[in-house]
Design a protein around this motif. Structure first.
Motif, short mmCIF file in Angstrom:
data_model
loop_
_atom_site.label_atom_id
_atom_site.label_comp_id
_atom_site.label_asym_id
_atom_site.label_seq_id
_atom_site.Cartn_x
_atom_site.Cartn_y
_atom_site.Cartn_z
N PRO A 176 -31.48 -35.85 -70.27
CA PRO A 176 -31.58 -37.31 -70.36
C PRO A 176 -30.22 -38.01 -70.35
O PRO A 176 -30.13 -39.18 -69.99
CB PRO A 176 -32.32 -37.54 -71.67
CG PRO A 176 -32.20 -36.28 -72.45
CD PRO A 176 -32.11 -35.18 -71.43
N ARG A 177 -29.16 -37.30 -70.70
CA ARG A 177 -27.82 -37.91 -70.67
C ARG A 177 -27.35 -38.19 -69.24
O ARG A 177 -26.38 -38.93 -69.04
CB ARG A 177 -26.81 -37.00 -71.36
CG ARG A 177 -27.04 -36.81 -72.86
CD ARG A 177 -26.06 -35.80 -73.42
NE ARG A 177 -26.21 -34.51 -72.76
CZ ARG A 177 -25.27 -33.56 -72.76
NH1 ARG A 177 -24.12 -33.77 -73.37
NH2 ARG A 177 -25.50 -32.41 -72.15
N SER A 178 -28.02 -37.60 -68.24
CA SER A 178 -27.61 -37.79 -66.86
C SER A 178 -28.14 -39.09 -66.26
O SER A 178 -27.75 -39.47 -65.14
CB SER A 178 -28.10 -36.60 -66.01
OG SER A 178 -27.54 -35.39 -66.48
N ALA A 179 -29.00 -39.79 -66.98
CA ALA A 179 -29.51 -41.07 -66.50
C ALA A 179 -28.43 -42.14 -66.57
O ALA A 179 -27.54 -42.09 -67.42
CB ALA A 179 -30.72 -41.50 -67.33
N LYS A 180 -28.50 -43.09 -65.67
CA LYS A 180 -27.61 -44.25 -65.64
C LYS A 180 -26.13 -43.86 -65.54
O LYS A 180 -25.25 -44.54 -66.05
CB LYS A 180 -27.85 -45.15 -66.84
CG LYS A 180 -29.26 -45.72 -66.89
CD LYS A 180 -29.46 -46.70 -68.04
CE LYS A 180 -30.87 -47.27 -68.02
NZ LYS A 180 -31.11 -48.23 -69.11
N LYS A 181 -25.88 -42.76 -64.83
CA LYS A 181 -24.50 -42.37 -64.54
C LYS A 181 -24.19 -42.51 -63.04
O LYS A 181 -23.12 -42.11 -62.59
CB LYS A 181 -24.25 -40.92 -64.97
CG LYS A 181 -24.20 -40.70 -66.47
CD LYS A 181 -23.74 -39.29 -66.80
CE LYS A 181 -23.75 -38.99 -68.27
NZ LYS A 181 -23.11 -39.96 -69.13
N GLY A 182 -25.13 -43.06 -62.30
CA GLY A 182 -24.97 -43.09 -60.86
C GLY A 182 -25.43 -41.77 -60.28
O GLY A 182 -25.86 -40.85 -60.98
#
Length: 342
Positions: free
Chosen positions: A148-154
């Motif tokens: 989930p940490r990979s969301a909203k990183k482009g």
């Protein structure tokens, strides 16, 4: 009382396969053909993913990425958007050839308005080569996408255990499994058996839902060619001005100059392009160097010539931005703002 033994739902990851060396088959000691294996075949070669994600695979196309087209880009953006909006997956992994991977990644970074993780991966060795890197790259990509940490990183690119931002990644070598680098900003993180480790949150430029360059996905019949012509002119010693003249006769909407040093060019080229800019051609200065940032109004007086600068985007990524920007406007000030903010 809540059931402590109730199974936790795994993240749903959809793999969209487009071909490339990761789906390639070696036909001799060194020769191989890209884009031969299916998405399901790639998935079958992976270690057990049952503890990481619920994975399904779709075959979008099966081509070498040197044959990537605007039609495939549009179809890929449309399919990712459909999956995200319908809630059919929590993350997307795209398998792709390495030759134009950075262009596709940056296109999706600008064109998509979704915020679920989108991860691109590929391979430098065909699937049946000794010590093929495709399976571990795809496994790592699924791990990154499911986090989930990979969301909203482009849009992210995962190769050789390294996580890159689409904004900065480039294929820096034509061989070797460590061919990808992010020279101007460094990698976003890395992935290994202990998990995903991020160094920074993400690019400061606009992307995803904040991007102002979303692709119009309402048209279902996209031409194979981009909507406008944007060639790249390579500056070098002893440039042939006649070749530039021939290029300008094709009436491009914009021209990216892969300039020497800080996006520079010969005096003859400079004057010819200043004249073309005065007649409406969008001239964007990039650098042919592997890293660094082109500075506005340093040695070349961009305000006076009517040029835009691409900052730290290389020439082929600048071309991608111009494809999308020119669908919005032809005004130099606005296009420069897009380069400033994206």
């Amino acid at each position: 009382m809540p059931d402590r033994h109730k199974a936790v739902a795994l993240p749903r990851v959809t793999i969209l396969a487009t071909g490339g060396t990761i789906a390639g088959v070696q036909t001799g000691q060194a020769a191989y053909v890209a884009g031969k294996l299916s998405a399901k075949a790639l998935l079958s070669a992976l270690p057990d993913l049952s503890g990481i994600a619920a994975v399904q695979a779709e075959q979008l196309v099966n081509i070498g990425s040197q044959s990537m087209t605007w039609t495939v880009w549009a179809a890929l953006a449309r399919r990712i958007t459909q999956i995200a909006q319908a809630g059919h997956a929590d993350a997307i992994v795209v398998t792709h050839g390495t030759d134009t991977m950075e262009e596709t990644a940056y296109f999706l970074q600008l064109a998509l308005s979704v915020d679920i993780p989108v991860v691109i991966t590929g391979a430098m060795k065909p699937a049946n080569a000794y010590a093929a890197d495709g399976p571990i790259n795809l496994y790592d990509a699924v791990q990154v996408a499911a986090d989930p940490r990979s969301a909203k990183k482009g849009v992210l690119v995962v190769m050789n255990g390294v996580v890159h931002s689409a904004r900065y990644v480039q294929k820096a070598a034509c061989e070797g499994i460590d061919a990808f680098e992010s020279r101007n900003a460094g990698p976003m993180g890395y992935v290994n058996t202990t998990g995903i480790h991020y160094f920074y949150k993400g690019p400061v430029q606009k992307f995803g839902s904040a991007s102002e360059l979303h692709l119009d996905l309402s048209a279902t019949d996209q031409d194979a060619r981009p909507p406008v012509r944007v060639p790249v002119w390579y500056a070098m010693a002893a440039n042939d001005i006649e070749t530039l003249e021939a290029l300008l006769l094709t009436k491009p909407a914009a021209l990216v100059v892969a300039g020497v040093g800080n996006g520079n060019m010969s005096d003859e080229t400079l004057q010819r392009l200043a004249s073309a800019a005065a007649q409406g051609l969008v001239v964007a200065r990039a650098t042919r160097c592997a890293a660094g940032r082109v500075t506005r109004n340093l040695e070349v007086q961009d305000d006076a010539y009517g040029f835009v600068v691409t900052h730290d985007l290389n020439a082929h990524k600048a071309r991608v931005l111009l494809f999308l920007a020119l669908q919005k406007t032809a005004e130099i000030v606005k296009i420069q703002k897009y380069f400033d903010e994206h």
